[in-house]
Design an enzyme around this catalytic site. Structure first.
Site, PDB file in Angstrom:
ATOM      1  CG  LEU A 144       5.690   3.049 -11.584  1.00 53.83           C
ATOM      2  CD1 LEU A 144       6.889   2.602 -10.759  1.00 53.83           C
ATOM      3  CD2 LEU A 144       5.859   2.614 -13.028  1.00 53.83           C
ATOM      4  CG  ASP A 145      -0.436  -0.784 -13.044  1.00 52.02           C
ATOM      5  OD1 ASP A 145      -0.962   0.334 -13.185  1.00 52.02           O
ATOM      6  OD2 ASP A 145      -0.427  -1.654 -13.921  1.00 52.02           O
ATOM      7  CE  LYS A 146      -1.708  -3.021  -3.163  1.00 49.47           C
ATOM      8  NZ  LYS A 146      -2.968  -3.542  -2.578  1.00 49.47           N
TER       9      LYS A 146
END
Length: 317
Positions: A144-146
């Site tokens: 997942l993106d930050k």
């Protein structure tokens, strides 16, 4: 006369079974891959007493012979030990549930999945610190993106990791997201988005783009379901059919409906469609091939809050 150091025998446990030999050594010893390759090539590493190859699969109960100096080389340095202690003091994200050796966490926005340039703290480093004595280092199955919150699966055995990653490739593990996007979403029924993506360097960093030359790049497919449509912003549910870097953010922006709070792909977004809480993209639900579902609501507040889970999307692949 000093004792001659003896080779070490390292038994393979059930959680490690199925890995390639090189993966096993890398996880156990955290030493450079070229060094491990050389040990295997020169016969210093043996499997059940026989010479072996780096990419053969190991099984529970196998005895892996290591050079007598391997343990000393792999010892945790004092500075690294201090780092592990510091990471162990940081909490893990809330656990949503588990099935066998798969655990689901609710990753908060702002916490990277893996360490990188400019940030040492991550879910991976926290898991490593909390489970440093586990036979298999817990490994996130997907990314997942930050700044994306929500459901993230982690494997506590290699068998679970391999099975889940295979399910992702085959499309039998379903991932659904919710997002607030700018503007009125124009489709009243589920709408499939198909793009070819490529990576370009812009202003000193890499960014994904929709590639008009369909002969090259990565295919990106998803299905978008409208949940709540208004003039200024719309709430949509996105079911991923492929898993590309920043895929949802790029595809929605390419439609002219960037995700609210997306500073990277929302160029030109009106100030009324920016949000103090950051990126309004949340991994809502993951469904395993067994039918088991892990889900959690996003942490959004005020008019963007969700108080109940949307219904699961139909199969529109």
């Amino acid at each position: 006369m000093a004792d001659i150091p003896q080779p070490q025998l390292s038994p393979v446990c059930a959680e490690e079974s199925g890995q390639k030999l090189l993966q096993f050594l890398q996880r156990r010893l955290a030493l450079p891959s070229p060094l491990l390759h050389r040990w295997i090539r020169t016969g210093q590493v043996r499997r059940n007493g026989a010479r072996c190859k780096p990419f053969e699969r190991i099984a529970a109960g196998d005895l892996i012979r290591l050079p007598p100096f391997a343990g000393r080389m792999a010892e945790i340095r004092p500075s690294h030990s201090m780092e592990l202690q510091a990471e162990a003091s940081l909490p893990l994200p809330p656990k949503i549930g588990e099935e066998g050796d798969l655990w689901a966490f609710n990753k908060p926005s702002g916490l990277p999945v893996h360490p990188g340039t400019g940030h040492g703290d991550s879910l991976w480093t926290r898991l490593t610190a909390h489970f440093q004595n586990a036979p298999f280092r817990p490994t996130p199955i997907h990314r997942l993106d930050k700044d994306t919150s929500g459901v993230l699966l982690t494997a506590f055995s290699y068998e679970a990791l391999a099975a889940a990653q295979k399910a992702i490739r085959c499309g039998t593990l379903v991932k659904e997201y919710v997002a607030w996007v700018s503007g009125r979403w124009p489709f009243t029924e589920p709408h499939r988005l198909e793009h070819t993506l490529c990576k370009k360097r812009v202003g000193g960093y890499e960014k994904m783009h929709v590639n008009a030359a369909v002969t090259s790049g990565w295919q990106a497919h998803c299905v978008v379901y409208p949940l709540h449509v208004c003039a200024q912003e719309s709430l949509v549910l996105v079911r991923l059919l492929t898993g590309r870097t920043h895929q949802i953010r790029v595809q929605l922006a390419a439609q002219g409906h960037a995700i609210i709070g997306d500073a990277k792909y929302g160029h030109g977004m009106s100030d009324t469609c920016r949000h103090d809480e950051g990126l309004l993209l949340h991994a809502l639900r993951v469904t395993l091939p067994s039918g088991r579902t892990f889900s959690c609501l996003p942490p959004w507040t005020d008019k963007y809050a969700l108080t109940k889970l949307p219904e699961m999307s139909a199969d529109n692949t």
